[in-house]
Write an enzyme that holds these catalytic residues in place. Structure first.
Site, PDB file in Angstrom:
ATOM      1  N   ASP A 120       0.854  -1.183   0.000  1.00  9.10           N
ATOM      2  CA  ASP A 120       0.000   0.000   0.000  1.00  9.10           C
ATOM      3  C   ASP A 120       0.890   1.233   0.000  1.00  9.10           C
ATOM      4  O   ASP A 120       2.051   1.172  -0.402  1.00  9.10           O
ATOM      5  CB  ASP A 120      -0.899  -0.018   1.248  1.00  9.10           C
ATOM      6  CG  ASP A 120      -2.253   0.621   0.997  1.00  9.10           C
ATOM      7  OD1 ASP A 120      -2.305   1.854   0.880  1.00  9.10           O
ATOM      8  OD2 ASP A 120      -3.238  -0.127   0.911  1.00  9.10           O
ATOM      9  N   HIS A 144      -3.517   6.435   3.036  1.00  9.88           N
ATOM     10  CA  HIS A 144      -4.302   5.254   2.687  1.00  9.88           C
ATOM     11  C   HIS A 144      -3.815   4.010   3.428  1.00  9.88           C
ATOM     12  O   HIS A 144      -4.610   3.258   4.007  1.00  9.88           O
ATOM     13  CB  HIS A 144      -4.251   5.024   1.176  1.00  9.88           C
ATOM     14  CG  HIS A 144      -5.202   3.971   0.698  1.00  9.88           C
ATOM     15  ND1 HIS A 144      -4.837   2.657   0.531  1.00  9.88           N
ATOM     16  CD2 HIS A 144      -6.524   4.035   0.340  1.00  9.88           C
ATOM     17  CE1 HIS A 144      -5.866   1.956   0.099  1.00  9.88           C
ATOM     18  NE2 HIS A 144      -6.910   2.761  -0.031  1.00  9.88           N
ATOM     19  N   SER A 196     -11.478  -0.587  -0.991  1.00 12.87           N
ATOM     20  CA  SER A 196     -10.287  -0.603  -0.125  1.00 12.87           C
ATOM     21  C   SER A 196     -10.627  -1.021   1.296  1.00 12.87           C
ATOM     22  O   SER A 196     -10.063  -1.988   1.817  1.00 12.87           O
ATOM     23  CB  SER A 196      -9.607   0.765  -0.128  1.00 12.87           C
ATOM     24  OG  SER A 196      -8.796   0.930  -1.254  1.00 12.87           O
TER      25      SER A 196
END
Length: 467
Positions: A85, A123, A291
């Site tokens: 990620d 994120h 996600s």
């Protein structure tokens, strides 16, 4: 003489809140052996910041739309998460509050011309908070070693399929060097370019599965067929779990990709995550899309491996599917839509107040607060009848099927005059619901009984799919 008793067929399970050793490694450029066209397919996170906080409750009770509590299982076997990620910020000491996070290592995956630094962390931090973050993590009771492969060098919010494949190769190598820990790769991002298949990435993911690593990928947020986008397209392969996003009503989030490549759905609308700018109890951001759905599913996969480390990737996928709950709203594009579940041990006493979570939930109490216990039952003799008064959670009770609860559990009242021989009192007794208030419905159960003494008990039986 009248007495009451409560019984479950299983015992007490304690929850431990889970140190996170933070290290940051700026790696040397990975050898560029990929085809240039395949290396440069744009990849971006699947998710957007939004609003709300219902998702963990739905993981416990897939069909109970009102449930807002969450109980996670406490497992003991350490497992490893490869979070491919953005980078992860430790948010001060926030993640260190989870004592079950045993280690954390981050490596920056970069090509020859990439910057030697990365400032992109939001994120990846959100995804880790959904897996193992205090207050928002689905696998808080599982000992996890985290390896973060940051594939977002520099300041750009996009990366490439080449860096993703490189990171998977690193995970395979790390897993081979440390085979004792069963592992899950979480890929909570993908390409928004249809038809951009890459044999290199597909081969890397399949190699990971062949090495015994379960791979969880997001289906993508284009509102189309997941088979047209990477890495979701590879979900048709065994051991690669492709996850779509469900909404607040257990339907499919409109932006979520669907189709035959999607194995499971998980909450993906307004999912509560760590608030990176203010990591404090009760302070949250929110994420939407596939996600957060894939991160929650990766947490469920880690839990399964910790419970049973012998599971192969294919068996992990099967376990998740078997435990999944059918959605409330079925769609034509996904007629077999299933919602990921994280089922607590049936005898968990989360707040350690001496009352089982199952009973607290049945009586409409709060299983996360030791100061709040169920209202005691009351029993009395009235006109030749034994009368039992108690509360039932209003979100569980269905007047049409009074002894079958909304979560599939069943319950009965049993009666005895000697504590040895018991008979089902529901066959001769009468149940009278009152008016719902404050999340509970007052109940009166009356059964004819003229004996000199009588004992009554309530049994709650979990649905067959419960562990």
């Amino acid at each position: 003489m009248t007495e009451t008793a409560l019984r479950l067929s299983r015992g007490i399970f304690r929850i431990l809140l889970p140190i996170l050793a933070i290290t940051q490694v700026s790696a040397e450029p990975f050898e560029e052996t990929r085809a240039p066209a395949e290396r440069e397919i744009p990849i971006e996170p699947n998710g957007a910041v939004a609003d709300a906080g219902w998702a963990l409750g739905r993981l416990n009770k897939g069909g109970c739309m009102a449930n807002a509590s969450f109980v996670y299982p406490e497992t003991t076997t350490p497992v490893r998460l490869y979070l491919i990620d953005t980078g992860v910020s430790d948010a001060g000491t926030w993640f260190a509050q989870n004592k079950n996070l045993k280690s954390f290592r981050s490596e920056l995956v970069r090509g020859g011309n990439d910057p030697q630094f990365s400032t992109v962390v939001a994120h990846g931090t959100q995804m880790l908070s959904l897996i193992a973050g205090p207050e928002t993590g689905a696998a808080l009771g599982t000992p996890i070693h985290v390896v973060n492969y940051n594939i977002y060098p520099g300041t750009s919010p996009t990366t490439t399929s080449g860096r993703l494949a490189d990171a998977i190769d690193r995970a395979i190598g790390d897993h081979a060097a440390n085979p004792a820990l069963r592992s899950v790769i979480c890929i909570a991002h993908g390409s928004s370019y249809p038809g951009a298949q890459t044999g290199i990435l597909e081969g890397a993911i399949q190699e990971a599965v062949d090495a015994g690593i379960t791979v969880v990928v997001s289906a993508g947020n284009e509102g189309g067929n997941a088979s047209s986008y990477i890495p979701g397209a590879y979900g048709t392969r065994s051991g690669i779990v492709c996850v779509g996003a469900s909404d607040l009503n257990n339907g499919i989030l409109p932006s979520s990709n669907t189709g035959p490549a999607v194995d499971l759905f998980a909450p993906g609308q307004d999912v509560r995550t760590l608030k990176l700018s203010n990591p404090q109890p009760g302070s949250y951001d929110f994420a939407s899309g596939t996600s957060p759905a894939s991160a929650l599913t990766a947490a469920a996969a880690l839990i399964q491996l910790s419970i049973n480390p012998t599971l192969t990737p294919a068996q992990v996928e099967e376990a998740l599917t078997t435990k999944a709950a059918p959605s409330v709203i079925l769609s034509q594009t996904a007629p077999a839509e299933l919602l990921v579940q994280v089922l607590p041990d049936p005898e968990t006493d989360s707040d350690l107040d001496g009352v089982n979570d199952i009973l607290e939930n049945f009586f409409g109490s709060n299983s996360a607060n030791a100061a709040i216990k169920p209202v005691p039952m009351a029993i009395a003799r009235v006109s030749g009848q034994a009368r039992l008064s108690f509360n039932v959670a209003s979100d569980l009770f269905n007047p049409a099927t009074p002894y079958v609860l909304a979560d599939g559990s069943t319950w009965k009242v049993w009666m005895s005059d000697n504590l040895t021989d018991w008979q089902d009192a529901t066959t001769t007794g009468a149940l009278s619901p009152g008016t719902a208030a404050n999340g509970v419905i007052p109940m009166t159960f009356s059964v004819p009984n003229a004996a000199s003494k009588v004992f009554l008990r309530i049994d709650v039986t979990l649905p067959p799919s419960a562990p």
